[in-house]
Design a protein around this motif. Structure first.
Motif, PDB file in Angstrom:
ATOM      1  N   PRO A 225     -25.439 -37.484  -7.067  1.00  0.00           N
ATOM      2  CA  PRO A 225     -24.555 -36.438  -7.617  1.00  0.00           C
ATOM      3  C   PRO A 225     -23.182 -36.958  -8.020  1.00  0.00           C
ATOM      4  N   GLU A 384     -19.067 -32.834  -5.123  1.00  0.00           N
ATOM      5  CA  GLU A 384     -20.428 -32.656  -4.620  1.00  0.00           C
ATOM      6  C   GLU A 384     -20.867 -31.193  -4.637  1.00  0.00           C
ATOM      7  N   SER A 385     -19.928 -30.264  -4.353  1.00  0.00           N
ATOM      8  CA  SER A 385     -20.330 -28.875  -4.170  1.00  0.00           C
ATOM      9  C   SER A 385     -20.167 -28.011  -5.414  1.00  0.00           C
ATOM     10  N   GLY A 388     -21.058 -31.145  -9.443  1.00  0.00           N
ATOM     11  CA  GLY A 388     -22.333 -31.834  -9.530  1.00  0.00           C
ATOM     12  C   GLY A 388     -23.532 -30.987  -9.878  1.00  0.00           C
ATOM     13  N   PRO A 389     -23.768 -29.875  -9.166  1.00  0.00           N
ATOM     14  CA  PRO A 389     -25.005 -29.129  -9.434  1.00  0.00           C
ATOM     15  C   PRO A 389     -25.076 -28.534 -10.830  1.00  0.00           C
ATOM     16  N   VAL A 390     -23.972 -27.966 -11.304  1.00  0.00           N
ATOM     17  CA  VAL A 390     -24.011 -27.324 -12.624  1.00  0.00           C
ATOM     18  C   VAL A 390     -24.116 -28.370 -13.722  1.00  0.00           C
ATOM     19  N   ALA A 392     -25.622 -31.209 -13.467  1.00  0.00           N
ATOM     20  CA  ALA A 392     -27.011 -31.673 -13.473  1.00  0.00           C
ATOM     21  C   ALA A 392     -27.919 -30.703 -14.207  1.00  0.00           C
ATOM     22  N   VAL A 393     -27.688 -29.401 -14.041  1.00  0.00           N
ATOM     23  CA  VAL A 393     -28.521 -28.403 -14.715  1.00  0.00           C
ATOM     24  C   VAL A 393     -28.282 -28.428 -16.224  1.00  0.00           C
ATOM     25  N   VAL A 429     -29.756 -32.308  -8.167  1.00  0.00           N
ATOM     26  CA  VAL A 429     -29.586 -30.941  -7.654  1.00  0.00           C
ATOM     27  C   VAL A 429     -30.029 -30.854  -6.199  1.00  0.00           C
ATOM     28  N   SER A 430     -31.171 -31.458  -5.864  1.00  0.00           N
ATOM     29  CA  SER A 430     -31.657 -31.397  -4.484  1.00  0.00           C
ATOM     30  C   SER A 430     -30.744 -32.151  -3.536  1.00  0.00           C
ATOM     31  N   ILE A 432     -27.521 -32.479  -3.847  1.00  0.00           N
ATOM     32  CA  ILE A 432     -26.343 -31.638  -3.652  1.00  0.00           C
ATOM     33  C   ILE A 432     -26.629 -30.533  -2.642  1.00  0.00           C
ATOM     34  N   VAL A 433     -27.788 -29.883  -2.795  1.00  0.00           N
ATOM     35  CA  VAL A 433     -28.158 -28.803  -1.878  1.00  0.00           C
ATOM     36  C   VAL A 433     -28.290 -29.338  -0.450  1.00  0.00           C
TER      37      VAL A 433
END
Length: 438
Positions: A225, A384-385, A388-390, A392-393, A429-430, A432-433
């Motif tokens: 991430p 990281e929170s 990163g996730p958005v 990646a999407v 994504v995984s 990060i979760v």
């Protein structure tokens, strides 16, 4: 860059873009615009080289040399294939002025288009906040440790620095581009200089042994991430692709791929060389101390290395990298915010003028950036929170879905690179979760 309106579409016209190309005979291709492509390669590099790169050695190095070696091999293909797919998505529309939000609404419908516009904003806006924190900490460290001054009130220092960055953007695209060019070219040379200068300080002995397969995979999973964020220049991809469409017409995707290969090569060579040099010079204890102090790795080096060269050049690199990246990400955040308002509240611009809307967006970004800079949250936690996730999407998963959904992208189906990008996005994504819930 200053947004302008054409009908209900908000776009940002690149100053280096040629006027809309006329193609009376498709058999006669447009000539290659070398200067335009070079400027975009450097601009994309400048957008990516920011707080993520300056903090990347910390997370990448803490896992040890073996994970760092593996991600060095992976990051080039990850960066190139993902950004190429996003550019192809924008170039899929024959409308020269259609940016990512317009293409999304056209191909996925109004509802999904609005969702992508919101996600696009959320992918970029947190990074602007990260830069507000990063530049405040870097300047405060410089004043205290290198110049021997008292630390000024944080609310005053952060407000002045964020306002200065905002003023450059509000002064107009010409001023912003001049300053960006002043920053990026020296930044490339300075990164190379610091990389070479630290070689005598390398110490391989602090990294010993081979981790177990489980620990190795876990380290890779958690560092990806940050890696995605550090090499991300997706905020500029939309307008870069619009520029390619204006300049090359049907050849936009082809020439965009050429430019993206060059920018990726610049990033991998200079950034990963810099990362390796910093990791080997600091060692695990130094990296952990930099993380604890919430400082960019070069600011920490400036405080601990004892060299006048690093003491002053380190913060200069950090400031140049953060500033150049702030400009590119601010454009993406502002474009996303305007897109949200136009798609959900005032589609035809009858309620809010462009001038007032841009002013309101600038005020919102300034105030929130100032507040977050005063609060001084952990930058790595923000990466990281939030970012990163958005990212990646939007950067990895959405273009892959588009390739299998949009008829114009049918020639790109069935490629092994699509599988690679999809897997990388799912891993990011995984990871990060897992990091958030563990």
């Amino acid at each position: 860059m200053v947004p302008h309106r054409t009908g209900s579409t908000s776009v940002t016209q690149s100053p280096e873009a040629a006027p809309p190309a006329a193609h009376p005979d498709p058999r006669t291709p447009e000539p290659v615009h070398r200067r335009l492509e070079t400027n975009w390669s450097v601009s994309l590099f400048g957008t990516a080289v920011g707080a993520g790169v300056l903090f990347l050695p910390i997370n990448a190095g803490l896992g040890g040399l073996w994970p760092l070696l593996i991600v060095t091999v992976l990051i080039g293909p990850m960066t190139y294939f993902s950004h190429r797919a996003l550019s192809r998505f924008v170039c899929a529309s024959p409308e020269p002025r259609a940016d990512i939000t317009v293409v999304a609404r056209t191909n996925f419908g109004e509802g999904a288009g609005r969702l992508i516009t919101v996600l696009y904003f959320l992918a970029v806006y947190p990074i602007v906040l990260i830069y507000a924190v990063g530049i405040t900490n870097t300047v405060d460290s410089l004043l205290v440790n290198q110049l021997g001054l008292q630390s000024p009130p944080r609310w005053l220092l952060s407000g002045a620095l964020v306002a200065l960055l905002m003023l450059v953007m509000l002064a107009g695209q010409r001023i912003m581009l001049i300053i960006t060019q002043w920053l990026v070219y020296p930044l490339i040379l300075i990164l190379l200089g610091v990389t070479l200068y630290l070689i005598p300080s390398w110490d391989f002995s602090v990294f010993h042994g081979v981790p177990s397969a489980g620990n190795l995979l876990l380290s890779l999973w958690l560092v990806i991430p940050v890696l995605v964020f550090a090499f991300n220049h997706s905020p500029a991809i939309s307008q870069f692709s619009v520029s390619m469409k204006h300049t090359y017409g049907p050849r936009a995707s082809e020439r965009a791929s050429v430019v993206l290969r060059r920018s990726t090569l610049l990033l991998v060579v200079f950034t990963m060389g810099f990362v390796w040099s910093c990791v080997l010079a600091l060692g695990p204890m130094g990296l952990q101390s930099a993380k604890t102090q919430n400082l960019p790795v070069l600011s920490y080096l400036a405080n601990s290395h004892g060299s006048p060269f690093i003491a002053y050049l380190g913060p200069a690199v950090a400031l140049a990298a953060i500033a150049s990246s702030f400009f590119g990400h601010y454009m993406g955040a502002a474009e996303g915010a305007v897109g949200i308002v136009r798609s959900m509240v005032d589609r035809d611009g009858s309620l809010i003028s462009d001038k007032h809307l841009r002013a309101a967006v600038a005020a919102f970004i300034f105030i929130t950036g100032w507040i977050v800079a005063i609060a001084n949250p952990s930058i790595l936690s923000l990466i990281e929170s939030l970012a990163g996730p958005v990212i990646a999407v939007i950067l990895y998963l959405m273009p892959m879905y588009a390739i299998h959904r949009i008829p114009a992208l049918e020639p790109y189906r069935g490629k092994i690179s699509n599988v690679f990008v999809t897997v990388a996005g799912l891993v990011a994504v995984s990871g990060i979760v897992y990091g958030l819930v563990s």
